[in-house]
Design a protein around this motif. Sequence first.
Motif, PDB file in Angstrom:
ATOM      1  N   ALA A 232      14.599 -28.268  59.670  1.00 34.87           N
ATOM      2  CA  ALA A 232      13.565 -27.526  58.932  1.00 34.87           C
ATOM      3  C   ALA A 232      13.495 -26.075  59.382  1.00 34.87           C
ATOM      4  N   ILE A 233      13.730 -25.824  60.669  1.00 31.06           N
ATOM      5  CA  ILE A 233      13.756 -24.452  61.174  1.00 31.06           C
ATOM      6  C   ILE A 233      14.980 -23.714  60.633  1.00 31.06           C
ATOM      7  N   LEU A 234      16.108 -24.413  60.520  1.00 28.64           N
ATOM      8  CA  LEU A 234      17.322 -23.789  59.978  1.00 28.64           C
ATOM      9  C   LEU A 234      17.099 -23.332  58.538  1.00 28.64           C
ATOM     10  N   SER A 235      16.497 -24.182  57.729  1.00 30.67           N
ATOM     11  CA  SER A 235      16.242 -23.809  56.334  1.00 30.67           C
ATOM     12  C   SER A 235      15.217 -22.688  56.239  1.00 30.67           C
ATOM     13  N   LEU A 236      14.182 -22.724  57.096  1.00 32.17           N
ATOM     14  CA  LEU A 236      13.175 -21.663  57.081  1.00 32.17           C
ATOM     15  C   LEU A 236      13.768 -20.329  57.506  1.00 32.17           C
ATOM     16  N   ALA A 237      14.619 -20.348  58.536  1.00 31.82           N
ATOM     17  CA  ALA A 237      15.262 -19.111  58.982  1.00 31.82           C
ATOM     18  C   ALA A 237      16.159 -18.527  57.891  1.00 31.82           C
ATOM     19  N   LEU A 238      16.830 -19.387  57.147  1.00 30.51           N
ATOM     20  CA  LEU A 238      17.674 -18.911  56.046  1.00 30.51           C
ATOM     21  C   LEU A 238      16.837 -18.268  54.948  1.00 30.51           C
ATOM     22  N   LYS A 239      15.694 -18.864  54.630  1.00 30.62           N
ATOM     23  CA  LYS A 239      14.832 -18.295  53.585  1.00 30.62           C
ATOM     24  C   LYS A 239      14.226 -16.965  54.028  1.00 30.62           C
ATOM     25  N   ILE A 240      13.870 -16.870  55.312  1.00 29.84           N
ATOM     26  CA  ILE A 240      13.272 -15.626  55.801  1.00 29.84           C
ATOM     27  C   ILE A 240      14.318 -14.519  55.864  1.00 29.84           C
ATOM     28  N   SER A 241      15.527 -14.839  56.331  1.00 26.93           N
ATOM     29  CA  SER A 241      16.567 -13.815  56.457  1.00 26.93           C
ATOM     30  C   SER A 241      17.057 -13.322  55.103  1.00 26.93           C
ATOM     31  N   SER A 242      17.019 -14.189  54.090  1.00 23.66           N
ATOM     32  CA  SER A 242      17.436 -13.789  52.744  1.00 23.66           C
ATOM     33  C   SER A 242      16.274 -13.269  51.905  1.00 23.66           C
TER      34      SER A 242
ATOM     35  N   TYR B 210      15.171 -19.415  67.841  1.00 27.10           N
ATOM     36  CA  TYR B 210      16.110 -19.374  66.716  1.00 27.10           C
ATOM     37  C   TYR B 210      15.470 -18.712  65.498  1.00 27.10           C
ATOM     38  N   LEU B 211      14.170 -18.903  65.318  1.00 25.35           N
ATOM     39  CA  LEU B 211      13.481 -18.274  64.196  1.00 25.35           C
ATOM     40  C   LEU B 211      13.468 -16.753  64.340  1.00 25.35           C
ATOM     41  N   LYS B 212      13.471 -16.268  65.574  1.00 22.46           N
ATOM     42  CA  LYS B 212      13.522 -14.819  65.799  1.00 22.46           C
ATOM     43  C   LYS B 212      14.860 -14.219  65.388  1.00 22.46           C
ATOM     44  N   SER B 213      15.913 -15.041  65.374  1.00 18.94           N
ATOM     45  CA  SER B 213      17.222 -14.519  64.985  1.00 18.94           C
ATOM     46  C   SER B 213      17.271 -14.156  63.506  1.00 18.94           C
ATOM     47  N   ALA B 214      16.424 -14.773  62.679  1.00 21.53           N
ATOM     48  CA  ALA B 214      16.381 -14.435  61.252  1.00 21.53           C
ATOM     49  C   ALA B 214      15.684 -13.090  61.051  1.00 21.53           C
ATOM     50  N   ARG B 215      14.475 -12.984  61.562  1.00 24.62           N
ATOM     51  CA  ARG B 215      13.700 -11.744  61.522  1.00 24.62           C
ATOM     52  C   ARG B 215      12.734 -11.763  62.692  1.00 24.62           C
ATOM     53  N   PRO B 216      12.350 -10.614  63.223  1.00 25.48           N
ATOM     54  CA  PRO B 216      11.349 -10.615  64.293  1.00 25.48           C
ATOM     55  C   PRO B 216      10.037 -11.223  63.807  1.00 25.48           C
ATOM     56  N   LEU B 217       9.369 -11.901  64.717  1.00 23.99           N
ATOM     57  CA  LEU B 217       8.109 -12.562  64.354  1.00 23.99           C
ATOM     58  C   LEU B 217       7.044 -11.529  64.024  1.00 23.99           C
ATOM     59  N   SER B 218       6.231 -11.834  63.027  1.00 29.20           N
ATOM     60  CA  SER B 218       5.111 -10.966  62.698  1.00 29.20           C
ATOM     61  C   SER B 218       3.986 -11.167  63.719  1.00 29.20           C
ATOM     62  N   VAL B 219       3.010 -10.278  63.668  1.00 32.08           N
ATOM     63  CA  VAL B 219       1.881 -10.359  64.610  1.00 32.08           C
ATOM     64  C   VAL B 219       1.084 -11.632  64.370  1.00 32.08           C
ATOM     65  N   SER B 220       0.892 -12.003  63.118  1.00 32.50           N
ATOM     66  CA  SER B 220       0.148 -13.225  62.818  1.00 32.50           C
ATOM     67  C   SER B 220       0.889 -14.466  63.312  1.00 32.50           C
ATOM     68  N   MET B 221       2.210 -14.467  63.203  1.00 33.65           N
ATOM     69  CA  MET B 221       2.997 -15.600  63.702  1.00 33.65           C
ATOM     70  C   MET B 221       2.902 -15.700  65.214  1.00 33.65           C
ATOM     71  N   GLY B 222       2.934 -14.566  65.902  1.00 32.99           N
ATOM     72  CA  GLY B 222       2.795 -14.580  67.357  1.00 32.99           C
ATOM     73  C   GLY B 222       1.439 -15.083  67.803  1.00 32.99           C
TER      74      GLY B 222
END
Length: 532
Positions: free
Chosen positions: A136-146, A192-204
Amino acid sequence: MSEKPVEGKPVESKSTDSSVKPDAKDKTPSKSVETSEEKKLSNKELKELKKKEKAAKRAAQKEANGISPEQQEKLAEQKREKKQQQTTNSNLKKQLIQTVIKDDSKKKVPTLFSHLETREQRNAASPSISHIVHPAILSLALKISSYKIVGSIPRLRSMLEVFKIIIEGYITPSNTTLQRHLTGHLSHQIEYLKSARPLSVSMGNAIRWLKQEISHISLDLSDIEAKQILCEKIDDFIREKIDLSDRVIIETASKHINNGSTILTFGHSQVLENLFKYCALEQDKHFNLIIVDSRPLFEGKTLFNNLIETETSPNVDDLASETSSVSSRGPKSKPITQDHIKIHYVLINSLSSTILEDVDCVFLGAHAMLSNGRLYSRVGTGLIAMMCHARNIPVLTCCESVKFSDKVQLDSVTNNELADPEDLVSNINSKQPPKKKAFALEQFIKQIEHEKKNEEKSPKGKNNVNNKNKSKKDEDDKDKAPLSNWKDIPNLNILNIMYDLTPPEYIKKVITELGGLPPSSVPVILREYRST
């Protein structure tokens, strides 16, 4: 005369001296043999021998205490597993930091922004931990990076929903507890989620809250009960910090929108989209909306399309007239942009003073609000706020308390996100690149081509052939994108920055779930957020 023995001193005889000498001669060769054997052993071998002796002594002591050798092997395996977990958790961040791109020649980043991490550097760290990452993290990272999921709140919501899936399928390993091991397991997914895009402040902020809630779970609860409690708390967090807070923000912000007023907004924000729908559908207000957009994400187009797709509920008169004529099909509802909202779409580079003359109020979204009152949002927000402030147009920011940060930042250079420069050259979502060149860019490219012509001096006889080849190349270049070969130009760098800072004096009010407050009251909201 015979010698008298002295008290306290033994009498030495000649016979004893003769008897001692041969013993000393016999002992010397044995010592030399031992030293020669010790010299043959290296330092590593001596250390291994000492370790074996210590291990044998410990095993003998344990056997004397009643511990069997099988139990000793099990205890040793448990210690090894704990050490491996500790090393993986501690060295994970070091491995991600130490990953460096090998091809430095391809990386073209100005020295002013060289400290920021590029997309290639983030992707270089992803294969090292991809084997322990949830699908699920792999698919989420792909959606965020794209850029399928864009925006601070949509990214936060999708991340928390994925965390629920991970927690539901989590199984605590033996000889550990959920409170200790789950935080480490989630840290791998977050890295691994950080590799797609840096985390936002709300996510942190949400990640820190979740780890704190995991640590507060009592040890007496079973794993099933603990996982149920965590999933319920995540649902409560989404409902309270996102859904209900957005509802309160929309109700307070709708008071600033009147019938016939002209509202300007930049990009796309989920709160602002819900605000415009609320004013049109529930409050039945009619107003004009100017959507300012910018490349390369074109977030304003998503706001435009979402407003067009929303439809109003049909009136009672329409229902009475259509029931007699239409029996099988239901009544047709009108789009929201037909009667309630008149939309004007404009790009930021073509935003002129004539458009701003009729604007009554400006609504801006926020990526984060810093503790010094500065607005950290999509690049271009500061430009619009400055233009509106110069014309005395009130600028309002709708921001949830989850987006508030303790950080202090004075410019957008120290901390920012670098996106791929290819997104500016070729637009995202398979759109055609811009075919028209800017005047300054044309002059720059012509100057470089002129320098190349002077360097490559050809003989006079081959001038005609070269001219024909150059004319063909020029025709081919017209069909291509203006910056298709920008990496070959040595002095040209393309920078794609995601965010900028807006000073607090350009913002009139920040609308949160606690009410409308000035930007200087951000630390007060932070204290309230921590107390809750």
